[in-house]
Design a protein around this motif. Structure first.
Motif, PDB file in Angstrom:
ATOM      1  N   ALA A 114      -3.292 -59.119  63.479  1.00 58.62           N
ATOM      2  CA  ALA A 114      -3.656 -60.253  62.630  1.00 58.62           C
ATOM      3  C   ALA A 114      -2.679 -61.412  62.768  1.00 58.62           C
ATOM      4  O   ALA A 114      -2.879 -62.462  62.162  1.00 58.62           O
ATOM      5  N   ASP A 115      -1.623 -61.204  63.559  1.00 62.65           N
ATOM      6  CA  ASP A 115      -0.597 -62.225  63.779  1.00 62.65           C
ATOM      7  C   ASP A 115      -0.024 -62.726  62.459  1.00 62.65           C
ATOM      8  O   ASP A 115       0.095 -63.923  62.221  1.00 62.65           O
ATOM      9  N   ILE A 116       0.314 -61.773  61.602  1.00 62.73           N
ATOM     10  CA  ILE A 116       0.884 -62.086  60.295  1.00 62.73           C
ATOM     11  C   ILE A 116       2.369 -62.390  60.480  1.00 62.73           C
ATOM     12  O   ILE A 116       3.100 -61.629  61.106  1.00 62.73           O
ATOM     13  N   SER A 117       2.797 -63.503  59.923  1.00 58.84           N
ATOM     14  CA  SER A 117       4.221 -63.845  60.018  1.00 58.84           C
ATOM     15  C   SER A 117       4.963 -63.160  58.868  1.00 58.84           C
ATOM     16  O   SER A 117       4.609 -63.303  57.703  1.00 58.84           O
ATOM     17  N   THR A 118       5.960 -62.391  59.227  1.00 55.74           N
ATOM     18  CA  THR A 118       6.761 -61.675  58.240  1.00 55.74           C
ATOM     19  C   THR A 118       8.228 -62.044  58.446  1.00 55.74           C
ATOM     20  O   THR A 118       8.585 -62.752  59.393  1.00 55.74           O
TER      21      THR A 118
END
Length: 57
Positions: free
Chosen positions: A19-23
């Motif tokens: 999901a290319d979630i930035s964390t």
């Protein structure tokens, strides 16, 4: 039990990556995957596989 935890962490790492979630820098997909691999290694080593109590006669 550790293998189930490892599988759950692998799914979470996959979802973060897909999901290319930035964390933040601690909770990246690579770090979650490495924790899952550590749990899987502990499972294969026999740690957490169940009770190993001694039997008395």
């Amino acid at each position: 039990m550790l293998a189930i935890g490892a599988a759950a962490l692998f799914v979470i790492a996959f979802l973060i990556n897909a999901a290319d979630i930035s964390t933040n820098h601690v909770f990246t997909s690579t770090n979650v995957m490495l924790i899952g691999l550590a749990l899987l290694a502990l499972h294969v080593a026999g740690i957490g596989s169940g009770w190993a109590g001694s039997r008395r006669r």
